[in-house]
Enzyme design. Structure first.
Site, PDB file in Angstrom:
ATOM      1  N   TYR A   1      50.783  28.304  38.335  1.00 18.95           N
ATOM      2  CA  TYR A   1      49.549  27.508  38.583  1.00 18.95           C
ATOM      3  C   TYR A   1      48.463  27.445  37.393  1.00 18.95           C
ATOM      4  O   TYR A   1      47.686  26.710  37.394  1.00 18.95           O
ATOM      5  CB  TYR A   1      48.687  27.606  39.947  1.00 18.95           C
ATOM      6  CG  TYR A   1      48.144  28.963  39.950  1.00 18.95           C
ATOM      7  CD1 TYR A   1      46.993  29.441  39.689  1.00 18.95           C
ATOM      8  CD2 TYR A   1      49.022  30.146  40.733  1.00 18.95           C
ATOM      9  CE1 TYR A   1      46.479  30.950  39.577  1.00 18.95           C
ATOM     10  CE2 TYR A   1      48.661  31.354  40.816  1.00 18.95           C
ATOM     11  CZ  TYR A   1      47.326  31.803  40.503  1.00 18.95           C
ATOM     12  OH  TYR A   1      46.930  33.100  40.618  1.00 18.95           O
TER      13      TYR A   1
ATOM     14  N   HIS B   1      45.938  37.215  40.906  1.00 18.31           N
ATOM     15  CA  HIS B   1      45.090  37.185  42.130  1.00 18.31           C
ATOM     16  C   HIS B   1      45.347  38.718  42.814  1.00 18.31           C
ATOM     17  O   HIS B   1      44.449  39.600  42.971  1.00 18.31           O
ATOM     18  CB  HIS B   1      45.539  36.146  43.306  1.00 18.31           C
ATOM     19  CG  HIS B   1      45.070  36.422  44.530  1.00 18.31           C
ATOM     20  ND1 HIS B   1      43.697  36.318  44.594  1.00 18.31           N
ATOM     21  CD2 HIS B   1      45.114  36.886  45.577  1.00 18.31           C
ATOM     22  CE1 HIS B   1      43.229  36.592  46.037  1.00 18.31           C
ATOM     23  NE2 HIS B   1      44.107  37.131  46.536  1.00 18.31           N
TER      24      HIS B   1
ATOM     25  N   ARG C   1      39.320  35.804  35.953  1.00 21.53           N
ATOM     26  CA  ARG C   1      40.516  36.852  36.688  1.00 21.53           C
ATOM     27  C   ARG C   1      41.527  37.010  35.549  1.00 21.53           C
ATOM     28  O   ARG C   1      42.432  35.927  35.563  1.00 21.53           O
ATOM     29  CB  ARG C   1      40.669  36.601  37.805  1.00 21.53           C
ATOM     30  CG  ARG C   1      41.620  37.383  38.610  1.00 21.53           C
ATOM     31  CD  ARG C   1      42.005  36.993  39.819  1.00 21.53           C
ATOM     32  NE  ARG C   1      43.453  36.022  39.282  1.00 21.53           N
ATOM     33  CZ  ARG C   1      43.910  35.009  39.827  1.00 21.53           C
ATOM     34  NH1 ARG C   1      43.223  34.562  40.931  1.00 21.53           N
ATOM     35  NH2 ARG C   1      45.067  34.436  39.656  1.00 21.53           N
TER      36      ARG C   1
HETATM   37  C1  LIG Z   1      39.193  33.746  56.213  1.00 14.56           C
HETATM   38  C2  LIG Z   1      40.387  33.911  55.199  1.00 14.56           C
HETATM   39  N1  LIG Z   1      41.041  32.727  54.778  1.00 14.56           N
HETATM   40  C3  LIG Z   1      41.967  32.787  53.865  1.00 14.56           C
HETATM   41  C4  LIG Z   1      42.224  34.172  53.401  1.00 14.56           C
HETATM   42  C5  LIG Z   1      43.200  34.262  52.408  1.00 14.56           C
HETATM   43  N2  LIG Z   1      42.916  34.659  50.980  1.00 14.56           N
HETATM   44  C6  LIG Z   1      43.026  35.846  50.602  1.00 14.56           C
HETATM   45  S1  LIG Z   1      41.950  36.027  49.106  1.00 14.56           S
HETATM   46  C7  LIG Z   1      41.828  34.315  48.984  1.00 14.56           C
HETATM   47  C8  LIG Z   1      40.915  33.613  47.862  1.00 14.56           C
HETATM   48  C9  LIG Z   1      39.618  34.179  47.565  1.00 14.56           C
HETATM   49  O1  LIG Z   1      39.091  33.495  46.436  1.00 14.56           O
HETATM   50  P1  LIG Z   1      37.554  34.062  45.862  1.00 14.56           P
HETATM   51  O2  LIG Z   1      36.525  33.954  46.938  1.00 14.56           O
HETATM   52  O3  LIG Z   1      37.383  33.269  44.616  1.00 14.56           O
HETATM   53  O4  LIG Z   1      37.946  35.669  45.484  1.00 14.56           O
HETATM   54  P2  LIG Z   1      38.981  36.186  44.155  1.00 14.56           P
HETATM   55  O5  LIG Z   1      40.163  36.425  44.994  1.00 14.56           O
HETATM   56  O6  LIG Z   1      39.179  35.071  43.187  1.00 14.56           O
HETATM   57  O7  LIG Z   1      38.134  37.519  43.841  1.00 14.56           O
HETATM   58  C10 LIG Z   1      42.171  33.752  50.188  1.00 14.56           C
HETATM   59  C11 LIG Z   1      41.908  32.148  50.614  1.00 14.56           C
HETATM   60  C12 LIG Z   1      41.663  35.245  53.840  1.00 14.56           C
HETATM   61  N3  LIG Z   1      41.891  36.569  53.357  1.00 14.56           N
HETATM   62  N4  LIG Z   1      40.422  35.054  54.575  1.00 14.56           N
END
Ligand SMILES: Cc1ncc(C[n+]2csc(CCOP(=O)(O)OP(=O)(O)O)c2C)c(N)n1
Ligand SMILES: [Mg+2]
Length: 370
Positions: free
Chosen positions: A281, A272, A268
């Protein structure tokens, strides 16, 4: 008894040769790799279309970020750097294959003909954001991480029972694979041989949590061994490699041989979301290392190398990008916001007293702000 334990062990053993080295068809310098197990000889117009789709996705992504910075959107999740993974993995599918996105899959939306206005409505937070996606066999985005893996498997099992030959794809993040939902989805899919592909974009981060905190095993793809399905690691910044491994996984699912877990190793490049500050970070060095592996210049060099690159393609990319970005901007800025009251009108045929109270409260609140 012995027989009943034997069967899953056998299929697990078949999946045991998960390679750690990602499949790569185009090297970072744009030259073909020695890999011979997968084809890269797609027709020139398909090769050009893949480039166009990646470059237009990038342009729309930039426009989205600009609109957010100009105060037109509260939030946006960029896919910059992940275009090859998304375009490669989606371009080889049939239009009747169902996509279950997380929230970052703009490349997949573009390929499915979701319009900039439709994508914009989601990030603008309009109440009808996400409507119309299902007409293109795309599920609405899933912010609750990992939940859509289960939906993808359920839809795949439904297709299986109906005797349809469509497959489903769950686009998961590396972080999503740590959710219980992802485990349940993969286990069900493998046990029932559901025609589903788990396409994990390992972009190295789940907000500020690095992928090293998502598993103790060798890779995300290696988890496939435990489920009893093939696991493939692919260079997620190589559009042709992503196309090839997804094509193979889709064919396997379609012929009834069950799911595949693909781990596309990518990065990425942006934050985020627009609310995130990744300098808190991760190091500039890390970002620079990955920026040098940017999938778009790499693939452009490859097209030049094989003489498919033309100035006409460049112009086509520019004019389509300009047109779609203008469409997006226009839809965000010039389309009047929908009446938020409608949000409540379409939940039940007759509105419930609780919803009516919520509706009144919201409208009163908004009237105060106006
Ligand atoms: C069940 C849940 N827990 C926590 C969150 C908060 N949250 C939003 S995005 C994220 C990280 C997701 O990371 P990844 O699956 O690697 O996807 P990326 O954003 O890197 O594409 C988190 C923890 C959420 N949306 N849903
Ligand atoms: Mg991630």
């Amino acid at each position: 008894m012995a027989g009943s334990v034997q069967a899953p062990l056998t299929s697990a053993r078949a999946a045991q040769d998960v390679e750690l080295e990602p499949i790569q068809l185009v090297a970072p310098d744009g030259t073909p790799t020695p890999e011979t197990r997968y084809r890269r000889d797609l027709p020139p117009e398909t090769l050009a279309w893949l480039f166009e789709s990646m470059a237009v996705t990038r342009a729309l992504d930039v426009e989205f970020v600009n609109l957010q910075r100009q105060g037109e959107l509260a939030l946006f999740a960029t896919c910059r750097g992940q275009e090859a993974a998304q375009i490669g993995a989606t371009a080889c599918l049939r239009k009747t294959d169902w996509l279950f996105p997380q929230y970052r899959e703009m490349g997949a939306f573009l390929l499915r003909g979701i319009t900039p206005a439709q994508m914009g409505a989601v990030w603008r937070g309009r109440w009808h954001g996400g409507l119309g996606f299902t007409e293109k066999c795309v599920a609405p985005i899933a912010i609750p991480i990992g939940t859509h893996g289960l939906h993808a498997v359920g839809a795949a099992m439904a297709a299986q029972r109906l005797g349809e030959d469509s497959i489903t794809v769950a686009y998961l993040g590396d972080g999503a694979t740590s959710e219980g939902d992802a485990h349940e989805a993969m286990n069900f899919a493998a046990v029932y041989k559901a025609p589903c592909v788990f396409f994990v974009q390992n972009n190295q981060w789940a907000i500020s949590v690095p992928v090293s905190r998502q598993q103790a095993g060798p890779s995300i793809a290696h988890r496939a061994i435990g489920y009893g399905m093939p696991g493939v690691r692919v260079d997620g910044n190589d559009v042709l490699a992503c196309y090839a491994v997804m094509e193979e996984a889709a064919a396997r699912a379609r012929r009834g041989d069950g799911p595949t877990l693909i781990e596309a190793v990518t990065y990425r490049l942006g934050p985020h979301t627009t609310s995130d500050d990744p300098t808190r970070y991760r190091s500039d060095d890390e970002v620079e290392r990955w920026a040098a592996l940017d999938p778009i210049p790499r693939y452009r060099k490859y097209l030049q190398h094989i003489d498919v690159w033309t100035d006409r393609l460049e112009h086509r990319v520019q004019s389509r990008s300009a047109r779609l970005c203008a469409e997006l901007r226009d839809a965000i800025i010039n389309t009047p916001d929908m009446d938020v009251g409608e949000l409540f009108d379409t939940v039940y045929a007759d509105i419930t007293p609780t919803l009516q109270a919520q509706r009144d409260e919201l409208l009163a609140e908004m009237a105060k702000e106006a």
